[in-house]
Design a protein around this motif. Structure first.
Motif, short mmCIF file in Angstrom:
data_model
loop_
_atom_site.label_atom_id
_atom_site.label_comp_id
_atom_site.label_asym_id
_atom_site.label_seq_id
_atom_site.Cartn_x
_atom_site.Cartn_y
_atom_site.Cartn_z
N VAL A 171 -0.93 -62.04 -65.91
CA VAL A 171 -1.95 -62.89 -66.54
C VAL A 171 -3.08 -62.01 -67.08
CG1 VAL A 171 -1.51 -65.00 -65.21
CG2 VAL A 171 -3.09 -63.28 -64.30
N GLY A 172 -3.84 -62.60 -68.01
CA GLY A 172 -4.97 -61.89 -68.60
C GLY A 172 -4.62 -61.36 -69.96
N ASN A 173 -5.64 -60.85 -70.69
CA ASN A 173 -5.38 -60.36 -72.05
C ASN A 173 -5.08 -58.86 -72.07
OD1 ASN A 173 -7.77 -59.03 -71.76
ND2 ASN A 173 -8.91 -60.24 -73.27
N LYS A 174 -4.89 -58.26 -70.90
CA LYS A 174 -4.52 -56.84 -70.75
C LYS A 174 -5.65 -55.89 -71.13
CE LYS A 174 0.09 -57.78 -70.24
NZ LYS A 174 -0.12 -59.21 -70.06
N GLN A 175 -6.81 -56.40 -71.56
CA GLN A 175 -7.92 -55.53 -72.00
C GLN A 175 -8.89 -55.27 -70.86
OE1 GLN A 175 -8.42 -55.49 -75.95
NE2 GLN A 175 -6.26 -55.77 -75.47
N GLY A 176 -8.39 -54.98 -69.71
CA GLY A 176 -9.31 -54.76 -68.59
C GLY A 176 -8.61 -54.13 -67.42
#
Ligand code: VTB
Ligand code: MG
Ligand code: MG
Length: 332
Positions: free
Chosen positions: A84-89
């Motif tokens: 999950v998540g936008n992978k930018q972190g």
């Protein structure tokens, strides 16, 4: 506790994320609360799962679900292993129970919440959806005063001594289940009070952290393992002691657990083996309860109450939300 107040880039992300998690559980709670009292556990659960997943995928994280709604083949969403998540972190691991207490919600009874925990990768126990034998107390006691393998009477006596009260002045909380008949009988013999709850032992464990407010000193008994990890994560933030043991009573469960990295099926996990490192825990009330108020639907305002715990500082925040832009809660 001494805390370095200089903020590293990592911490900025973490501090910023704790507010982002509020949005995630708020959304899940509002979606579930729309189906509060409708007698349909599945529909309420699904609404919470969908909302939580949508919101999680907006977060600036490279996240993986480690405690979820089941394994890939049995849960369409938020399954263990789902990214999950936008992978930018940052790389984070996430435990979720989008609707903890589905029956409570379906019957509009007190205590259902939307809850999640987030920690650095590898910090949360990968636990299958089995039962867990648990024991928990709040902060302020010497380490080791309670033990999962001691008898209820021994635990209660030790706790009473550490608290400076008589054993019968200790208050316990146990889930009201036939499987607890013997446990309840043994606790009754000590003269302690028992608060029996029908569901919702994440909050039940958390109650131990504020005995003066909740009237609960000690949690005992068997509930869900995912709920155990979530509760351990919350206790990590405010202090307290907890132990848990997965109940792997069939070969199928042992194989499933082994597949998730459980080497010893009889292992007694300590709180920090269930949740280590920097943890954030966030929960929003769905129905009114002892921990949180439920969602209130007004004509122009939806109100929510959320609690956020951070282990780095031990800070606990209660956030009351007044939501006027209802469209954010609609399906998109
Ligand atoms: C437990 C408890 C949860 O459901 O998982 C329980 O940890 C299920 O236990 O808080 P039973 O199978 O005995 O009903 C909850 O109460 C709610 O998810
Ligand atoms: Mg659930
Ligand atoms: Mg649950």
């Amino acid at each position: 506790m001494s805390v370095d107040l200089r903020i590293s880039p990592d911490q900025i992300i973490e501090r910023y994320l704790s507010m982002e998690l509020v949005r995630v559980t708020e959304r899940a709670a509002v979606s579930a609360a729309r189906l509060r009292g409708h007698g349909n556990e599945k529909a309420a659960d699904q609404a919470a799962v969908d909302a939580m997943r949508r919101e999680l995928n907006r977060l600036p994280i490279d996240g993986e679900i480690v405690i979820g709604e089941g394994e890939r083949d049995e849960a369409p969403m938020l399954f263990i292993g789902e990214k999950v998540g936008n992978k930018q972190g940052p790389k984070v691991h996430i435990a979720v129970d989008p609707l903890e207490g589905t029956t409570l919600c379906a019957k509009d009874m007190p205590g259902s919440i939307a809850v999640m925990a987030m920690a650095g990768a590898g910090s949360l126990l990968y636990a299958p959806d089995v039962y867990m034998d648990k024991i928990a107390i709040g902060p302020g006691y010497p380490q080791g005063v309670i033990d999962l393998d001691a008898s209820p009477a021994d635990n209660i006596n030790a706790l009473a001594k550490a608290k400076g009260v008589k054993p019968h002045e200790i208050s316990t909380l146990i889930m009201d289940r036939p499987r607890h008949a013997k446990l309840i009988e043994e606790v009754r013999k000590t003269g302690c009070s028992i608060r029996l709850i029908t569901d919702g032992d994440v909050a039940g464990v958390i109650f131990c952290t504020q005995p003066e407010k909740t009237g609960i000193d000690l949690y005992l008994g068997i509930g869900g393992a995912p709920e155990g990890v979530l509760a351990a994560a919350a206790l990590r933030c405010v202090g307290g002691q907890m132990q848990g043991r997965l109940i792997l009573d069939t070969e199928e469960k042992r194989v499933r657990a082994a597949g998730m990295g459980v080497k010893d099926p009889n292992k007694k996990y300590d709180m920090s083996e269930m949740a280590s490192g920097d943890v954030i825990v966030c929960a929003t009330g769905v129905t009114d309860g002892g921990l949180l108020s439920g969602v209130k639907f007004g004509k122009d305002v939806i109100e929510t109450e959320t609690i956020v715990y951070r282990s780095v500082t031990g800070t606990v925040r209660r956030i009351y939300g007044e939501h006027r832009e209802f469209s954010k809660f609609q399906l998109d």
